[in-house]
Design a protein around this motif. Structure first.
Motif, short mmCIF file in Angstrom:
data_model
loop_
_atom_site.label_atom_id
_atom_site.label_comp_id
_atom_site.label_asym_id
_atom_site.label_seq_id
_atom_site.Cartn_x
_atom_site.Cartn_y
_atom_site.Cartn_z
N ASP A 213 -17.64 -54.98 19.52
CA ASP A 213 -17.22 -56.36 19.98
C ASP A 213 -18.93 -57.26 20.41
N ASN A 214 -19.87 -56.30 20.51
CA ASN A 214 -21.06 -57.06 20.81
C ASN A 214 -22.11 -57.50 19.61
N ILE A 215 -21.27 -57.54 18.78
CA ILE A 215 -22.21 -58.07 17.34
C ILE A 215 -21.59 -59.24 16.98
N ASP A 216 -22.21 -60.39 17.10
CA ASP A 216 -21.98 -61.69 16.45
C ASP A 216 -22.02 -61.79 14.87
N THR A 310 -32.09 -55.84 15.95
CA THR A 310 -31.32 -56.96 16.50
C THR A 310 -30.77 -57.63 15.48
N GLY A 332 -26.48 -53.86 17.52
CA GLY A 332 -25.55 -53.81 18.68
C GLY A 332 -25.34 -52.42 19.21
N LYS A 336 -26.28 -53.07 23.60
CA LYS A 336 -27.15 -54.00 23.52
C LYS A 336 -26.20 -55.19 22.38
N SER A 337 -26.67 -56.52 22.64
CA SER A 337 -25.94 -57.27 21.56
C SER A 337 -26.63 -57.33 20.14
N LEU A 339 -26.85 -59.30 15.93
CA LEU A 339 -26.29 -60.61 15.16
C LEU A 339 -26.32 -60.04 13.57
#
Length: 513
Positions: A213-216, A310, A332, A336-337, A339
């Motif tokens: 869920d932490n990947i936009d 990143t 991610g 960590k997040s 993108l």
């Protein structure tokens, strides 16, 4: 979660696992280890990043008799990168047991591997083509194999190795333990399980764990000829610390890496036609932050373990949703997040819809930045760089020079000049990116609740073409070359006692990275 100490494994293996930093078993590890320790066959469905290497590695090491000089275990992996990664993991798991391990894959003179095989390794990790090479040369004796592992079996099928797999399986004893792992379970995988496994226990990771869920996740709709300029502007705005850009073909990767370098980015590419020495050099530079951007094909990037990524850019949308999951999973990590941005031509919108159905997550449309917005991104970076230099307060004699400059110039002009010198202004240097044909237009599926039919403008698309889960072998665009053999790279193998060697590819039918 279950602690490894509760899984009935030996003290030596527990010490190795603890040294690796593991305490609690993941779901795939717990399920696989419990059944495998009992000698049962296991059919595991799990993605990369779920800990499946340790899941089969721990029971495999447990069964090895270090006093028996024969080959007792065989692990088959689809790519040399994955073979290397598996070897290194098994080396760590078997460290205290002093197991002898050898990995075999193409890329170097085969005599080196033949010599290493004479040193009596107890575990072989290899790619299908190279293993079969040694079987045909009678340099690999598999009659004492007790444990067989097929890792990422669906990927091996997609790369066209089903015949090689069947040939290898015919050369190992029928009385053995088989552990098979696959991200998906197509009919061909189930047929292998029915044919070569004995009442396997099924260990399956729930689909919700396929993505994080932490990947936009974003998509950019752009014509083929516009994609590179849009990518350049996005890089200027996003300022990624480490980025991976995925291209569909080897030619695409080469052209993207060269074009990015021409525009002033620190970029390198990897694909199956590079020498192993060049691959290792590029990956080392990327891991050490000497280059910011890695351009790769799906197969070349498979099995890579790189932290700190990143941003992921899909310059070409992948041909199947599983590849998409593997791609964006490069970012991610470790809480960590990240993108991910996917470029889609108007004709490829049907593929985007299938990816969204698989990941259960809709991508957000992203408007391409303008040149002015890209410049603002570079100016913002220049400000951060200048402020960082000031904060370090390591200016020394430069203060005296600054005083002299300020005696003759306005302070605002001086700062503006400094910022301009630090700003990488948008570069419109012409580059050559060969246009690739878009993926075949997909015929939209009827029915199904909640999905969007057709493209995002509401039109119903139809068309022929290949099925979505087609062959994932790397091409080279319209200029498809036959490089004369299975490409299976070369690098030293891992192992409790590392005895390496790779061999020259023989000449047949398809590429293997």
């Amino acid at each position: 979660m279950t602690n490894f100490s509760e899984l009935n494994i030996s003290e030596s293996t527990l010490r190795s696992v603890k040294r690796m930093g593991f305490e609690e078993a993941t779901p795939i590890q717990e399920g696989t280890i419990r059944f495998a320790i009992e000698g049962r066959d296991v059919l595991g469905q799990a993605q990369t990043g779920t800990g499946k290497t340790a899941a089969f590695g721990i029971p495999l090491i447990e069964k090895i008799d270090p006093k028996n000089p024969n080959i007792q275990a065989l692990v088959i992996a689809p790519t040399r990168e994955l073979a290397i990664q598996v070897s290194e993991e098994l080396y760590k798991v078997g460290y205290d047991k002093r197991v002898k391990l050898l990995s075999v894959y193409g890329g170097q003179e085969i005599g080196r591997q033949i010599r290493a095989l004479k040193n009596k390794p107890q575990i072989i990790v290899g790619t299908p083509g190279r293993i079969l090479d040694h079987i045909n040369r009678r340099t690999l004796k598999l009659e004492d194999v007790q444990t067989l592992v097929l890792d990422e079996a669906d990927e091996m099928l997609n790369m066209g190795f089903i015949d090689d797999i069947n040939s290898i399986l015919e050369n190992v004893p029928a009385e053995r333990q088989t552990l098979l792992f696959s991200a998906t379970m197509p009919p061909a995988i189930r047929k292998i399980a029915e044919t070569f496994m004995r009442d396997p226990e099924i260990v399956k990771i729930k689909a919700k764990e396929l993505t994080v869920d932490n990947i936009d996740q974003y998509f950019v709709k752009a014509a083929e000829r516009e994609k590179f300029d849009v990518l350049s502007r996005l890089l200027n705005v996003h300022q990624p610390e480490l980025a991976i850009i995925f291209g569909r073909t080897k030619r695409r990767v080469d052209e993207l890496a060269q074009a990015l370098s021409i525009r002033g980015y620190l970029a390198e590419g990897i694909h199956g036609d590079l020498s192993q020495a060049k691959r290792i050099s590029v990956l080392r530079q990327f891991k050490e932050n000497k280059i910011d951007i890695l351009v790769a094909t799906d197969v070349a990037a498979r099995g890579l373990d790189i932290s700190g990524v990143t941003h992921v850019y899909n310059f070409d949308i992948p041909q199947d949703p599983e590849s998409y999951v593997h791609r964006i999973g490069r970012t991610g990590r470790a809480g960590k997040s990240g993108l991910a941005v996917t470029f889609v031509t108007p004709r490829e919108m049907g593929y985007l819809r299938i990816v969204e159905e698989t990941t259960k997550k809709r991508m957000t449309p992203l408007r391409p930045p303008t040149n002015d917005e890209a410049l603002v991104g570079q100016q913002r970076l220049a400000i951060e760089t200048l402020e960082g230099l000031i904060a370090n307060n390591n200016l020394g004699d430069y203060r005296t020079l600054a005083t002299e400059v300020l005696e003759n110039h306005d302070a605002i002009d001086v700062v503006a000049a400094a910022l301009r010198s630090l700003t990488k202004e948008p570069d419109d240097t012409p580059v050559t990116i060969t246009e690739e044909r878009p993926l075949p237009m997909r015929r939209e599926r009827s029915g199904g609740g909640g999905g969007r039919g057709g493209d995002r403008n509401g039109r119903n698309r139809s068309g022929g073409g290949r099925s979505f889960g087609g062959n994932r072998r790397e091409g080279s665009g319209g200029d498809r070359r036959n490089s004369g053999g299975r490409r299976e790279g070369g690098r030293r193998e891992g192992g409790a006692r590392r005895e390496g060697g790779q061999g020259r590819s023989r000449a047949p039918r398809r590429h293997e990275d």
